[in-house]
Design an enzyme around this catalytic site. Structure first.
Site, PDB file in Angstrom:
ATOM      1  N   SER A 167       0.815  -1.219   0.000  1.00  0.00           N
ATOM      2  CA  SER A 167       0.000   0.000   0.000  1.00  0.00           C
ATOM      3  C   SER A 167       0.847   1.268   0.000  1.00  0.00           C
ATOM      4  O   SER A 167       0.338   2.355   0.280  1.00  0.00           O
ATOM      5  CB  SER A 167      -0.925   0.014   1.229  1.00  0.00           C
ATOM      6  N   ALA A 169       2.074   3.274  -2.258  1.00  0.00           N
ATOM      7  CA  ALA A 169       1.587   4.381  -3.089  1.00  0.00           C
ATOM      8  C   ALA A 169       0.372   5.047  -2.466  1.00  0.00           C
ATOM      9  O   ALA A 169       0.184   6.265  -2.598  1.00  0.00           O
ATOM     10  CB  ALA A 169       1.255   3.888  -4.494  1.00  0.00           C
ATOM     11  N   ASP A 170      -0.466   4.274  -1.792  1.00  0.00           N
ATOM     12  CA  ASP A 170      -1.621   4.858  -1.106  1.00  0.00           C
ATOM     13  C   ASP A 170      -1.167   5.813  -0.006  1.00  0.00           C
ATOM     14  O   ASP A 170      -1.654   6.942   0.106  1.00  0.00           O
ATOM     15  CB  ASP A 170      -2.485   3.751  -0.489  1.00  0.00           C
ATOM     16  N   TYR A 171      -0.251   5.347   0.809  1.00  0.00           N
ATOM     17  CA  TYR A 171       0.214   6.181   1.917  1.00  0.00           C
ATOM     18  C   TYR A 171       0.952   7.422   1.404  1.00  0.00           C
ATOM     19  O   TYR A 171       0.759   8.529   1.921  1.00  0.00           O
ATOM     20  CB  TYR A 171       1.124   5.371   2.838  1.00  0.00           C
ATOM     21  N   GLY A 174      -1.522   9.869   0.121  1.00  0.00           N
ATOM     22  CA  GLY A 174      -2.198  10.522   1.237  1.00  0.00           C
ATOM     23  C   GLY A 174      -1.347  11.609   1.862  1.00  0.00           C
ATOM     24  O   GLY A 174      -1.849  12.672   2.243  1.00  0.00           O
TER      25      GLY A 174
END
Length: 398
Positions: A167, A169-171, A174
């Site tokens: 994850s 890239a998600d973090y 964000g």
């Protein structure tokens, strides 16, 4: 909540991690973050990861911290209307639908800005709101592939591997999103004008790949997989100790190399023309790595750490999560925080960041139960009666 962002209301209509992680950060500094979820099922993150007796996963309980859950079907006329009323009383909207989805529902940025001209909207999608791939779906794993990161991850000549967190890239998106929201809020404060923020998942990873782009543009150099090694710098890698542990050593300049050679009991290596300068060490990469690997492999991990620390050579054992829970530095910094959740009891999660001398972040609740703030937000804030809430729930609007 107290905190420097107290008074800022955030509507989080996104799913999974990327845009919602922005909301998590804002919530840790005092913003009121209202998580708007689909009635009946809620955010998919509730079912992503290890399930708990609360009916939600550990990922949800950790990453939806400090939020209030409201159920609202934005695809229905009544749900969309209630959302517009919330927008009129809010400062920020976080979303990560495919580009064009909110516009199809009449809830795009232009429509919402007409209601609230100072509104800030963070839009995270796989490839961004523009470009020939804007309509394609994607998740963090796809972003790792498209950004160039996955290509670099693994051993030379071996299949590419997952670059740590699936994850990441998600973090990262964000985090960039939180920066964008704070900048946009400052601009709105100064001018009365809101704005939209557009981030493609792959962009947050591509942005942090050091000299990958300029090196290729300047000389055509295409970096390949290097395992634990680092381009241009050696020794800057992972090495196995005699007792089977692994340590990381970092020698990013000549001073660090000199310190390491003293730790190794081989200070003459720092003056050897083959190894004295960064370019020379890179030209003799296999030799340098072999020298360091032989030294590390002749000692137990505790001995390597002691020798390096005595000579101020940067070093760390590769810590497992079990190691982390026993580590004094993590404890001293509050990097692991335990909170009480009414559904499952004590829950240990990563502590909030960054550390602030005057306005530290706060962690007061784990991810909420689905719809647990419906009465507070839809009833008390928007003024819906108990009968109206019951009727909306019966018809699946909330």
């Amino acid at each position: 909540m107290a905190g420097p962002l107290a008074g800022i209301r955030v509507l989080d209509i996104a799913t999974f991690v990327a845009a919602p992680f922005c909301g998590t950060i804002l919530g840790e500094f005092g913003a009121e973050v209202i998580k708007i979820e689909q009635p009946g099922e809620g955010d998919s993150l509730r079912r992503f990861g290890t399930m708990t007796e609360a009916g939600d996963t550990l990922v949800w309980l950790s990453e939806a911290r400090n939020k209030k859950s409201v159920t609202l079907d934005l695809r229905t006329p009544e749900g969309a209307d209630l959302f517009r009323k919330l927008v009129a009383r809010s400062d920020v909207v976080l979303e990560n639908f495919r580009p064009g989805t909110l516009e199809k529902w009449g809830l795009g940025y232009d429509a919402l800005a007409a209601i609230n001209p100072t509104l800030v909207m963070l839009r995270v999608s796989a490839y961004g709101q523009t470009g020939p791939m804007r309509d394609k779906p994607g998740f963090a794993r796809i972003a790792h592939a498209f950004s160039g990161l996955a290509y670099l991850s693994g051993e030379p000549g071996r299949p590419p591997v997952v670059p740590g967190s699936t994850s990441l890239a998600d973090y990262m998106s964000g985090l960039f999103g939180a920066v964008g929201v704070l900048i946009a809020l400052r601009h709105a404060e100064q001018t009365g004008e809101g704005q939209s923020i557009d981030i493609g998942l792959y962009e947050s990873i591509f942005r942090v790949l050091d000299e990958l782009a300029p090196a290729f543009a300047r000389s055509g150099y295409q970096r390949e997989r290097m395992g634990p090694d680092t381009v241009n710098i050696v020794p800057h890698s992972h090495y196995e100790t005699r007792d089977g542990a692994w340590v990381a050593l970092a020698c990013s300049n000549d001073r660090m190399w000199e310190r390491l050679t003293k730790a190794m009991g081989r200070p003459e290596l720092a003056q050897d023309p083959r190894y004295a300068r960064p370019k020379a060490r890179d030209d003799h990469r296999s030799e340098v790595n072999a020298l360091v690997a032989a030294w590390v492999g002749s000692l137990d991990a505790v001995e390597v750490l002691k020798a390096c620390e005595a000579n101020e050579a940067p070093v760390s054992k590769l810590l497992s999560i079990a190691d982390i829970f026993e580590n004094a530095q993590y404890a001293a910094r509050g990097n692991l925080r335990t909170i009480m959740d009414p559904r499952i009891g004590p829950l240990t999660v990563p502590g909030p960041l960054p550390h602030m001398s005057r306005t530290p972040p706060e962690l007061h609740s784990a991810g909420p139960a689905l719809g647990s703030a419906n009465v507070e937000i839809l009833g008390e804030l928007l003024g819906l009666t108990t009968d109206a809430l019951t009727d909306l729930k019966h018809r699946g609007v909330i």
